[in-house]
Design a protein around this motif. Structure first.
Motif, PDB file in Angstrom:
ATOM      1  N   VAL A 149       0.848  -1.188   0.000  1.00 11.70           N
ATOM      2  CA  VAL A 149       0.000   0.000   0.000  1.00 11.70           C
ATOM      3  C   VAL A 149       0.883   1.237   0.000  1.00 11.70           C
ATOM      4  N   SER A 150       0.584   2.190  -0.884  1.00 13.00           N
ATOM      5  CA  SER A 150       1.313   3.456  -0.924  1.00 13.00           C
ATOM      6  C   SER A 150       0.405   4.577  -0.435  1.00 13.00           C
ATOM      7  N   SER A 151       1.001   5.726  -0.148  1.00 12.50           N
ATOM      8  CA  SER A 151       0.231   6.812   0.452  1.00 12.50           C
ATOM      9  C   SER A 151      -0.846   7.354  -0.488  1.00 12.50           C
ATOM     10  N   ASP A 152      -0.623   7.311  -1.819  1.00 13.35           N
ATOM     11  CA  ASP A 152      -1.627   7.874  -2.723  1.00 13.35           C
ATOM     12  C   ASP A 152      -2.802   6.936  -2.945  1.00 13.35           C
ATOM     13  N   GLY A 153      -2.720   5.709  -2.413  1.00 12.54           N
ATOM     14  CA  GLY A 153      -3.848   4.792  -2.501  1.00 12.54           C
ATOM     15  C   GLY A 153      -4.482   4.535  -1.156  1.00 12.54           C
ATOM     16  N   PHE A 154      -4.234   5.427  -0.200  1.00 13.21           N
ATOM     17  CA  PHE A 154      -4.704   5.193   1.172  1.00 13.21           C
ATOM     18  C   PHE A 154      -5.248   6.477   1.779  1.00 13.21           C
ATOM     19  N   VAL A 155      -6.393   6.375   2.443  1.00 15.90           N
ATOM     20  CA  VAL A 155      -6.959   7.486   3.220  1.00 15.90           C
ATOM     21  C   VAL A 155      -7.114   6.993   4.650  1.00 15.90           C
ATOM     22  N   SER A 156      -6.414   7.633   5.578  1.00 15.91           N
ATOM     23  CA  SER A 156      -6.401   7.152   6.961  1.00 15.91           C
ATOM     24  C   SER A 156      -7.641   7.555   7.743  1.00 15.91           C
ATOM     25  N   GLU A 157      -8.302   8.622   7.302  1.00 21.65           N
ATOM     26  CA  GLU A 157      -9.519   9.046   8.004  1.00 21.65           C
ATOM     27  C   GLU A 157     -10.501   9.614   6.995  1.00 21.65           C
ATOM     28  N   MET A 158     -11.339   8.754   6.462  1.00 23.80           N
ATOM     29  CA  MET A 158     -12.368   9.159   5.513  1.00 23.80           C
ATOM     30  C   MET A 158     -13.617   9.494   6.321  1.00 23.80           C
ATOM     31  N   ARG A 159     -13.892  10.778   6.471  1.00 25.62           N
ATOM     32  CA  ARG A 159     -15.002  11.229   7.316  1.00 25.62           C
ATOM     33  C   ARG A 159     -16.247  11.444   6.451  1.00 25.62           C
ATOM     34  N   VAL A 160     -17.321  10.743   6.777  1.00 22.41           N
ATOM     35  CA  VAL A 160     -18.542  10.834   5.980  1.00 22.41           C
ATOM     36  C   VAL A 160     -19.754  10.883   6.899  1.00 22.41           C
ATOM     37  N   SER A 161     -20.866  11.380   6.342  1.00 21.66           N
ATOM     38  CA  SER A 161     -22.105  11.455   7.117  1.00 21.66           C
ATOM     39  C   SER A 161     -23.207  10.572   6.548  1.00 21.66           C
ATOM     40  N   SER A 162     -22.945   9.935   5.393  1.00 18.99           N
ATOM     41  CA  SER A 162     -23.999   9.131   4.769  1.00 18.99           C
ATOM     42  C   SER A 162     -23.396   8.037   3.901  1.00 18.99           C
ATOM     43  N   TYR A 163     -24.234   7.090   3.545  1.00 26.29           N
ATOM     44  CA  TYR A 163     -23.869   5.989   2.650  1.00 26.29           C
ATOM     45  C   TYR A 163     -23.376   6.542   1.316  1.00 26.29           C
ATOM     46  N   GLU A 164     -24.121   7.511   0.764  1.00 27.28           N
ATOM     47  CA  GLU A 164     -23.787   8.069  -0.557  1.00 27.28           C
ATOM     48  C   GLU A 164     -22.449   8.808  -0.536  1.00 27.28           C
TER      49      GLU A 164
END
Length: 354
Positions: free
Chosen positions: A202-217
């Motif tokens: 895994v490289s940094s450009d293919g990884f999000v350490s904290e994907m913050r969302v409020s909905s399924y969509e």
């Protein structure tokens, strides 16, 4: 019984074609015995040896059926709003995979979970534990990680076949479930898996350490965005470059020794050196596998190329807990990339070899 043949695209990078989606096939292993037309899932009944897990630590293997039918869904306690459940996260990523790679077959998810939270239904409130019936028990898993392989998109590095892999981590311990519903956090990645050892690349450009969302969509949209922005060609090129650099036995011993010193450095000195998130337990495994690993050990002269060193790191990382697994995997890639530069004499990582 015939073997299901997976046709590889002319180039790995041609597969990153985000045309309008058609549903991707979902396959398990390579032998087909039954096709469920309603779910478009090809099911295998073969008795092939189970592959090594992509993470070990204190995890157990589970499946989607278990998540959907045996686990409750945690809620935010102050407003009773439900969280996005583990199985919903997995299904969102499956759907995104079929949209992003409409002409590729996608394997069933491999799911690992830990930190089981147990409970009971109200009717069993006064029962002793030994008297509880199965339907009176409730469970959910605080932490869950999964991967989904796209076997038709692959590459070979140093004789090891790598398969494109998508996955994520959900850890409820990083949510404030005692408050009102707020943004929920997910970790998502796209990279490659070394099929020789099932290590993740895994490289940094293919990884999000904290994907913050409020909905399924919103979660679906952000997952697709990461897939679209992933630079597969660049990632593969950098991993292939690892094979062009080697450490002598003395340099490897120097690297392991300095790495063990790193966590005990004075704060000021430590801040001047690139981050290394592995601990002594990991380095014990790396040192042992330098001599003993069947695929990535030293050669007869004691030398070891950086591709093998990288895989010793990712192999040791399998003992990490779910909630730190992906960050350490990315750190392993960045660290070994830095060591390549240090061998050439131009890198902040030179401290580890000096």
């Amino acid at each position: 019984m015939d073997t299901l043949k997976i046709i590889k695209p002319a180039s790995v990078y041609e597969a990153f074609d985000l045309r309008p989606a058609k549903t991707a096939n979902i396959i398990e292993n390579t032998f087909v015995s039954n096709v469920n037309l309603e779910s478009n899932i090809i099911i295998s009944n073969t008795s092939e040896p189970a592959p090594k897990p992509f993470i070990e630590a204190n995890t157990e293997e589970i499946n989607l059926y278990h998540l959907k039918n045996a686990c409750i869904i945690p809620v935010f306690s102050k407003d009773n709003e439900k969280t996005i459940a583990h199985q919903e996260f997995i299904e969102i990523v499956q759907d995104c995979a079929s949209k992003a790679f409409p002409y590729q077959s996608v394997e069933l998810p491999e799911i690992r979970a830990s930190h089981q939270i147990k409970g009971r239904v109200p009717e069993a409130i006064h029962k002793n534990v030994k008297d509880l019936l199965d339907h009176e028990k409730t469970i959910y898993y605080e932490r869950m990680a999964f991967i989904i392989r796209v076997p038709g998109i692959s590459e070979v590095i140093n004789g090891n076949q790598l398969s494109l892999t998508i996955g994520g981590v959900r850890a409820y311990n990083q949510e404030n479930l005692y408050n009102k519903k707020s943004f929920e956090k997910f970790k998502f990645f796209i990279g490659f898996q070394n099929l020789v050892c099932c290590n993740m690349c895994v490289s940094s450009d293919g990884f999000v350490s904290e994907m913050r969302v409020s909905s399924y969509e919103e979660l679906q949209a952000k997952v697709l965005e990461v897939i679209q922005n992933y630079q597969a060609e660049s990632h593969l090129k950098m991993m292939k470059d690892f094979t062009n650099y080697s450490l002598t036995e003395h340099q490897f011993a120097q690297l392991i020794g300095k790495a063990r010193l790193y966590n005990h450095l004075p704060k000021k000195l430590k801040s001047e050196i690139p981050e290394l998130t592995f601990n002594d337990g990991h380095f014990n495994s790396i040192a042992k596998d330098y001599f003993q690993d069947d695929s990535f050990c030293k050669d007869d002269s004691g030398n070891i190329n950086l591709w093998n060193v990288y895989n010793l790191f990712t192999q040791a990382n399998k003992s990490s807990y779910i909630d730190t697994f992906l960050e350490r995997n990315v750190n392993a890639f960045e660290f070994n990339k830095g060591i390549c530069e240090a061998i050439s004499g131009n890198s902040d990582y030179h401290w580890f070899l000096s």
